[in-house]
Design an enzyme around this catalytic site. Structure first.
Site, mmCIF file in Angstrom:
data_model
loop_
_atom_site.group_PDB
_atom_site.id
_atom_site.type_symbol
_atom_site.label_atom_id
_atom_site.label_comp_id
_atom_site.label_asym_id
_atom_site.label_seq_id
_atom_site.Cartn_x
_atom_site.Cartn_y
_atom_site.Cartn_z
ATOM 1 N N GLY A 35 -5.010 -1.444 -1.686
ATOM 2 C CA GLY A 35 -4.346 0.064 -1.419
ATOM 3 C C GLY A 35 -5.296 0.377 0.273
ATOM 4 N N ARG A 89 -0.805 -8.744 -4.638
ATOM 5 C CA ARG A 89 0.292 -9.307 -4.049
ATOM 6 C C ARG A 89 1.386 -10.162 -3.695
ATOM 7 N NH1 ARG A 89 -2.805 -8.626 1.558
ATOM 8 N NH2 ARG A 89 -2.403 -11.015 1.860
ATOM 9 N N ARG A 144 -17.412 -2.964 -17.725
ATOM 10 C CA ARG A 144 -17.371 -4.338 -17.432
ATOM 11 C C ARG A 144 -16.767 -4.246 -16.178
ATOM 12 N NH1 ARG A 144 -20.715 -6.040 -20.206
ATOM 13 N NH2 ARG A 144 -20.769 -8.185 -21.255
ATOM 14 N N ASP A 195 1.016 -1.272 -0.639
ATOM 15 C CA ASP A 195 -0.001 -0.048 -0.473
ATOM 16 C C ASP A 195 0.788 1.122 0.265
ATOM 17 O OD1 ASP A 195 -1.991 -1.641 0.483
ATOM 18 O OD2 ASP A 195 -1.839 -1.493 2.666
HETATM 19 O O1 F6P Z 1 -2.438 -4.500 3.065
HETATM 20 C C1 F6P Z 1 -2.807 -4.706 2.302
HETATM 21 C C2 F6P Z 1 -3.678 -5.318 1.424
HETATM 22 O O2 F6P Z 1 -3.491 -6.104 0.556
HETATM 23 C C3 F6P Z 1 -4.461 -3.982 1.172
HETATM 24 O O3 F6P Z 1 -4.233 -3.501 -0.327
HETATM 25 C C4 F6P Z 1 -5.566 -4.569 1.114
HETATM 26 O O4 F6P Z 1 -6.908 -4.165 1.869
HETATM 27 C C5 F6P Z 1 -5.655 -5.946 2.704
HETATM 28 O O5 F6P Z 1 -4.613 -5.665 2.651
HETATM 29 C C6 F6P Z 1 -6.267 -6.862 2.306
HETATM 30 O O6 F6P Z 1 -6.274 -8.181 3.304
HETATM 31 P P1 F6P Z 1 -6.639 -9.720 3.681
HETATM 32 O O7 F6P Z 1 -5.330 -10.332 2.980
HETATM 33 O O8 F6P Z 1 -6.548 -9.784 4.394
HETATM 34 O O9 F6P Z 1 -8.016 -10.115 2.192
#
Ligand code: F6P
Length: 366
Positions: free
Chosen positions: A187, A292, A283, A144
């Site tokens: 984010g 990630r 869409r 983020d």
């Molecule tokens: O903080 C990293 C992040 O990927 C954020 O962007 C997102 O809101 C959150 O973690 C998602 O978390 P989880 O993996 O618990 O769904």
């Protein structure tokens, strides 16, 4: 405790995974062993591993070949806060403080100091251990990019590449089918991923939490493009974006998490509204955890390596309670307590937003 000679250190990763974590672990282990002749113990699954004594010895062989790997070889969790640890008592969930148990475990394992690699939640926990007198140093991680004491967190660059590639790919269908394509990116409460990937991918509108939007303004952008013969538009929406006077869309609440709110859903909402007002087929793609995952970019591998090595250096200098950070081009350190005080958010009048507006990107605010 802080006068004691450091011989053996622990390392753990906490919070959501993030590309570059393995680069940090590798740098911590190699620096500790090669430069300072220390022993390194890795704790598995974040602070949970400290509670359950899930420990493994990390030597140079254990970190061989992990530099290009995403995720974390140690495992992680964004639950298991030792100061507010959930246990069942008489059929009910109650929260107990396990921090003293952890300190006993650490002493039994003869761990002299701990390197905590995590986001604001894990770093706050690390700070609480330092408040109790246990030597810790922190390494900031999050895709983020929202930690105020560092210019960049590792993982952000990799997420950006993934999001930009997604926008590039969405352009193909948008153009061929004359559609509005909405991409929802992560984010949390900061719009860095949406802003940077949106500009890099040539989006027509970018919606971020820091600049509340009015859907009519976004729609006007789509229509204005249509009038110019551009029969498609790309809209990048940060998961934390919200309409003027409205709220963020919450997907779910995870009670045991340091930050229980999970955002998500704004992409679908925006797409429905845009389809209605623009009369173009629309869409949605929710990029989710794809951003990630995967192998870290060279930038994140380099930053992770610099952070990991510096974390061990400051630990040996006994700068406990500090977190490594990047300021300009230099790696430095700051007290963790300052680092977790406030979120780093996109300045709405900053030069990046100004540049985006100059090239015609709408933020839905005008
Ligand atoms: O903080 C990293 C992040 O990927 C954020 O962007 C997102 O809101 C959150 O973690 C998602 O978390 P989880 O993996 O618990 O769904």
């Amino acid at each position: 405790m802080s006068d004691k000679k450091i011989k053996r250190i622990g390392v753990l990763t906490g919070g959501g995974d993030c590309p570059g974590l393995n680069a940090v672990i590798r740098a911590v282990v190699k620096t500790a062993i090669n430069k300072y002749d220390l022993e390194v113990i890795g704790y598995q699954d974040g602070f949970g591993g400290l509670i359950k004594n899930m420990a493994l010895k990390l030597d140079v062989a254990a970190v061989s070949g992990i530099l290009p790997r995403g995720g974390t070889i140690l495992g992680t969790t964004n639950r298991d806060n030792p100061f507010k640890y959930p246990v069942m008592q008489d059929g009910k969930r109650v929260y107990v403080d396990k921090s003293d148990e952890i300190l006993t475990n650490l002493r039994e394992h003869e761990i002299d100091a701990l390197v905590v690699i995590g986001g604001d939640g894990s770093l706050s926990i690390a700070r609480e251990f330092w408040d109790k007198g246990f030597p810790v140093v922190g390494v900031p991680k999050t895709i983020d990019n929202d930690l105020s004491a560092t210019d960049v967190t590792f993982g952000f660059d990799t997420a950006l590449v993934t999001a930009t590639e997604a926008i590039d790919k969405l352009h193909t269908t948008a153009e061929s089918h004359h559609r509005v394509m909405v991409l929802e990116v992560m984010g949390r409460y900061a719009g860095w991923i949406a802003l940077h990937s949106g500009i890099a991918g040539g989006a027509d509108a970018i919606l971020i939490p820091e600049i509340p939007y009015q859907i009519d303004n976004v729609c006007n952008k789509v229509k204005e493009r249509l009038a110019r013969g551009k029969k498609f538009s790309i809209v990048v929406v940060a998961e934390g974006a919200k309409p003027l006077g409205g709220e963020m869309v919450v997907q779910k609440i995870i009670e045991d998490s340091a930050d229980p709110i999970r955002l998500g859903g704004i992409g679908n909402l925006t797409a429905k509204q845009l389809e209605l007002c623009s009369e173009l087929e629309t869409r949605v793609t929710v990029l989710g955890h794809l951003q990630r995952g995967g192998s870290p970019t060279p930038f994140d591998r380099l930053l992770g390596t610099r952070y990991g090595a510096h974390a061990v250096h400051i630990l040996m200098e006994k700068k406990f309670g500090e977190m490594v950070c990047l300021r300009g081009t230099e790696i430095k350190s700051v007290p963790i307590v300052d680092a977790v005080k406030e979120l780093r958010r996109v300045p709405p009048d900053g030069d990046v937003v100004r540049a985006a507006k100059s090239v015609g990107i709408s933020f839905g605010d005008e």
